[in-house]
Design an enzyme around this catalytic site. Structure first.
Site, PDB file in Angstrom:
ATOM      1  N   ASP A  45     -99.778 -30.919  26.283  1.00 48.03           N
ATOM      2  CA  ASP A  45     -99.828 -32.103  25.411  1.00 48.03           C
ATOM      3  C   ASP A  45     -98.628 -33.031  25.541  1.00 48.03           C
ATOM      4  OD1 ASP A  45     -97.792 -30.620  24.322  1.00 48.03           O
ATOM      5  OD2 ASP A  45     -98.972 -29.887  22.619  1.00 48.03           O
ATOM      6  N   GLU A  94    -104.132 -24.931  29.023  1.00 47.25           N
ATOM      7  CA  GLU A  94    -103.814 -24.950  27.588  1.00 47.25           C
ATOM      8  C   GLU A  94    -104.612 -26.064  26.899  1.00 47.25           C
ATOM      9  OE1 GLU A  94     -99.683 -24.014  25.875  1.00 47.25           O
ATOM     10  OE2 GLU A  94    -100.065 -26.000  25.071  1.00 47.25           O
ATOM     11  N   GLU A 110     -98.019 -35.245  20.318  1.00 50.40           N
ATOM     12  CA  GLU A 110     -98.720 -34.249  21.133  1.00 50.40           C
ATOM     13  C   GLU A 110    -100.184 -34.077  20.765  1.00 50.40           C
ATOM     14  OE1 GLU A 110     -95.682 -33.881  19.861  1.00 50.40           O
ATOM     15  OE2 GLU A 110     -94.379 -33.509  21.583  1.00 50.40           O
ATOM     16  N   HIS A 160     -86.797 -29.267  17.506  1.00 48.85           N
ATOM     17  CA  HIS A 160     -86.625 -30.490  18.295  1.00 48.85           C
ATOM     18  C   HIS A 160     -87.717 -31.529  18.074  1.00 48.85           C
ATOM     19  CE1 HIS A 160     -89.650 -28.467  20.769  1.00 48.85           C
ATOM     20  NE2 HIS A 160     -89.909 -29.646  21.313  1.00 48.85           N
ATOM     21  N   ARG A 210     -90.285 -34.454  17.358  1.00 47.93           N
ATOM     22  CA  ARG A 210     -90.040 -35.847  16.962  1.00 47.93           C
ATOM     23  C   ARG A 210     -90.391 -36.080  15.494  1.00 47.93           C
ATOM     24  NH1 ARG A 210     -89.699 -39.832  21.470  1.00 47.93           N
ATOM     25  NH2 ARG A 210     -89.454 -38.546  23.316  1.00 47.93           N
ATOM     26  N   HIS A 238     -81.606 -28.563  21.901  1.00 52.87           N
ATOM     27  CA  HIS A 238     -82.273 -29.477  22.842  1.00 52.87           C
ATOM     28  C   HIS A 238     -81.315 -30.616  23.218  1.00 52.87           C
ATOM     29  CE1 HIS A 238     -85.270 -32.331  24.322  1.00 52.87           C
ATOM     30  NE2 HIS A 238     -86.230 -31.441  24.157  1.00 52.87           N
TER      31      HIS A 238
HETATM   32  C1  UD1 Z   1     -91.131 -33.325  25.052  1.00 53.89           C
HETATM   33  C2  UD1 Z   1     -92.609 -33.124  24.712  1.00 53.89           C
HETATM   34  C3  UD1 Z   1     -92.747 -31.983  23.710  1.00 53.89           C
HETATM   35  C4  UD1 Z   1     -92.072 -30.719  24.209  1.00 53.89           C
HETATM   36  C5  UD1 Z   1     -90.632 -31.027  24.583  1.00 53.89           C
HETATM   37  C6  UD1 Z   1     -89.977 -29.825  25.219  1.00 53.89           C
HETATM   38  C7  UD1 Z   1     -93.709 -35.328  24.824  1.00 53.89           C
HETATM   39  C8  UD1 Z   1     -94.294 -36.437  24.039  1.00 53.89           C
HETATM   40  N1  UD1 Z   1     -93.157 -34.333  24.102  1.00 53.89           N
HETATM   41  O1  UD1 Z   1     -90.531 -33.757  23.840  1.00 53.89           O
HETATM   42  O2  UD1 Z   1     -94.124 -31.723  23.493  1.00 53.89           O
HETATM   43  O3  UD1 Z   1     -92.107 -29.750  23.190  1.00 53.89           O
HETATM   44  O4  UD1 Z   1     -90.604 -32.091  25.516  1.00 53.89           O
HETATM   45  O5  UD1 Z   1     -88.630 -30.086  25.522  1.00 53.89           O
HETATM   46  O6  UD1 Z   1     -93.783 -35.324  26.028  1.00 53.89           O
HETATM   47  N2  UD1 Z   1     -83.310 -35.358  27.521  1.00 53.89           N
HETATM   48  C9  UD1 Z   1     -82.208 -35.259  28.325  1.00 53.89           C
HETATM   49  N3  UD1 Z   1     -82.182 -34.259  29.271  1.00 53.89           N
HETATM   50  C10 UD1 Z   1     -83.190 -33.344  29.406  1.00 53.89           C
HETATM   51  C11 UD1 Z   1     -84.307 -33.444  28.549  1.00 53.89           C
HETATM   52  C12 UD1 Z   1     -84.358 -34.470  27.619  1.00 53.89           C
HETATM   53  O7  UD1 Z   1     -81.279 -36.040  28.229  1.00 53.89           O
HETATM   54  O8  UD1 Z   1     -83.114 -32.475  30.266  1.00 53.89           O
HETATM   55  C13 UD1 Z   1     -83.401 -36.473  26.556  1.00 53.89           C
HETATM   56  C14 UD1 Z   1     -84.323 -37.587  27.056  1.00 53.89           C
HETATM   57  O9  UD1 Z   1     -83.648 -38.587  27.762  1.00 53.89           O
HETATM   58  C15 UD1 Z   1     -84.878 -38.135  25.765  1.00 53.89           C
HETATM   59  C16 UD1 Z   1     -84.823 -36.976  24.793  1.00 53.89           C
HETATM   60  O10 UD1 Z   1     -83.999 -35.980  25.367  1.00 53.89           O
HETATM   61  O11 UD1 Z   1     -84.088 -39.167  25.292  1.00 53.89           O
HETATM   62  C17 UD1 Z   1     -86.185 -36.419  24.456  1.00 53.89           C
HETATM   63  O12 UD1 Z   1     -86.852 -35.900  25.623  1.00 53.89           O
HETATM   64  P1  UD1 Z   1     -88.427 -36.199  25.872  1.00 53.89           P
HETATM   65  O13 UD1 Z   1     -88.913 -35.399  27.028  1.00 53.89           O
HETATM   66  O14 UD1 Z   1     -88.680 -37.673  25.912  1.00 53.89           O
HETATM   67  O15 UD1 Z   1     -89.145 -35.699  24.543  1.00 53.89           O
HETATM   68  P2  UD1 Z   1     -89.055 -34.352  23.725  1.00 53.89           P
HETATM   69  O16 UD1 Z   1     -88.874 -34.741  22.313  1.00 53.89           O
HETATM   70  O17 UD1 Z   1     -88.133 -33.383  24.343  1.00 53.89           O
END
Ligand code: UD1
Length: 392
Positions: free
Chosen positions: A112, A134, A148, A223, A225, A255
């Protein structure tokens, strides 16, 4: 003279082989797709390739390392503080074109995430069939988890094959009008992954020393949103739980999202029995979960991993798309209201009989053979094998 094998991505090593591209971009997708990649590799006639969107640069790369996976193509879309619209606008135009260049006969997406939905949409535009791993999880509330719940529903509209982890998720898809032809109950690939890693990797020595000294561990993750607006208050509630249980050691891999870091570190960073770590590799996370007395989490995957390992899970959400674990008794919904989650966590940690009953619950998420069933279904789709009689 022998003809060299064609190894570049625009051609096939063997023209009779079907190219199945696994597309993912976040850490949990990599973990849950790794067993599928291996099962496809072991299936004659199928050639798996990996397309990374790079949605989570550091966290994805760490997960790929644990399973020794190397993407064949990488869209590298991540930007600092990316929005959902940023991700969509970067993935959709590139993914379908790249799948074409890779010679994809099918793409498999997972769950998702924005990566999953955007790749599915782009593949659909290119006429490439989509398999959804899934599939069929539903919370019934479009706002939770956000976005999601929408991503998985939208992906289900586009998919040709659907791999539902449980009979309940298959029922959700049937209710939405999916026919049984491409719909399979496979079990959850998280069960395959967590059992494999927790079985082969020992717990970090500093945590093992605590367990040996009789100090219970509690693993925390948060973590989502939709939880971010009250995450500071939720973290303060967790701090009160930790203060009420000084004999327990709480471990929270935070996270990398700046929104999460900024909410959590001020509330929890100074407590003697609350250890905030960088995101953990799965090789550390799986044995940590297995050794924990309780998991407190708003993650989806940890709910299944707790169930598979027989570790009780307090779910920091109001609704879950994984109701089977609540019905079986291994998951308890604690909600995201700070006072309520504090009360639920205190009750659980203070009642060993309740935790023992949760530990004894049946795991409803499968037998660890999900990836093999998915590979067989893909082979059946391409006419490479019959539909086995024991398939649901
Ligand atoms: C995403 C998924 C969520 C999952 C989660 C696992 C979507 C809509 N949601 O959410 O279902 O549970 O991943 O982690 O796709 N960031 C970094 N470095 C990283 C990873 C993230 O800096 O290695 C930062 C990104 O730049 C961003 C923020 O963290 O600003 C959020 O990451 P993002 O993948 O956009 O969404 P999640 O809330 O993590």
């Amino acid at each position: 003279m022998t003809t060299p094998a064609v190894t570049h991505l625009t051609g096939r090593a063997d023209p009779a082989e079907r190219t199945v591209v696994l597309a993912f971009g976040t850490r949990p997708e990599a973990t849950k797709m790794a067993p599928v990649y291996r099962a496809l590799q072991a299936t004659p006639g199928l050639r798996p390739l990996i397309l990374s969107t790079g949605q989570q640069r550091q966290m994805l790369d760490a997960a790929l390392n644990v399973f020794s996976l190397t993407p064949d193509r990488d869209l590298n879309v991540m930007t600092d503080r990316q929005t959902l619209a940023d991700l969509t606008a970067r993935i959709v135009p590139q993914a379908g074109r790249t799948l074409r260049e890779m010679g994809a006969d099918m793409v498999l997406v997972h769950g998702d995430t924005s990566t999953s939905f955007c790749v599915a949409l782009s593949a659909f535009y290119e006429g490439i069939p989509v398999g959804h791993v899934e599939a069929g999880l539903r919370s019934g509330d479009l706002r939770e988890p956000f976005p999601e719940e929408a991503n998985r529903r939208l992906t289900g509209v586009l998919s040709t094959l659907d791999f539902a982890p449980t009979p309940g998720s298959r029922e959700n898809l049937r209710r939405e009008g999916k026919g049984d032809h491409g719909l399979f109950v496979t079990g959850q690939t998280a069960v395959d992954a967590v059992r494999e890693v927790a079985g082969r990797v020992p717990l970090r020595s500093e945590w093992q020393a605590r367990v040996d000294a009789g100090q219970p561990l509690v693993t925390v993750t948060m973590h989502r949103r939709e939880n971010q607006p009250m995450m500071r208050e939720m973290a303060q509630a967790l701090a009160r739980v930790a203060r009420a249980h000084p004999d327990h050691h709480f471990i929270y891999p935070v996270h990398l999202s700046p929104a999460v870091q900024e909410a959590v570190r001020p509330a929890l960073g100074h407590l003697p029995n609350f250890e905030l770590t960088e995101p953990l590799d799965y090789s550390d996370m799986a044995p940590l979960m297995a050794a924990s007395r309780l998991l407190a989490t708003d993650s989806g995957g940890l709910q299944e991993e707790g169930a598979a390992l027989g570790v009780p899970v307090a779910v920091l959400r109001n609704v879950t798309e994984r109701p089977e674990g609540v019905e079986a008794g291994v998951l308890k919904l604690a909600g995201n209201d700070p006072a309520q989650l504090e009360a639920v966590l205190n009750d659980l940690l203070d009642s060993e009989p309740t935790l023992a009953a949760m530990r004894a619950a049946r795991n409803p998420y499968g037998d660890g053979q999900a990836a093999r069933r998915i590979a067989q279904a893909v082979a059946w789709h391409f006419g490479l094998q019959d539909r086995p009689a024991d398939w649901e």
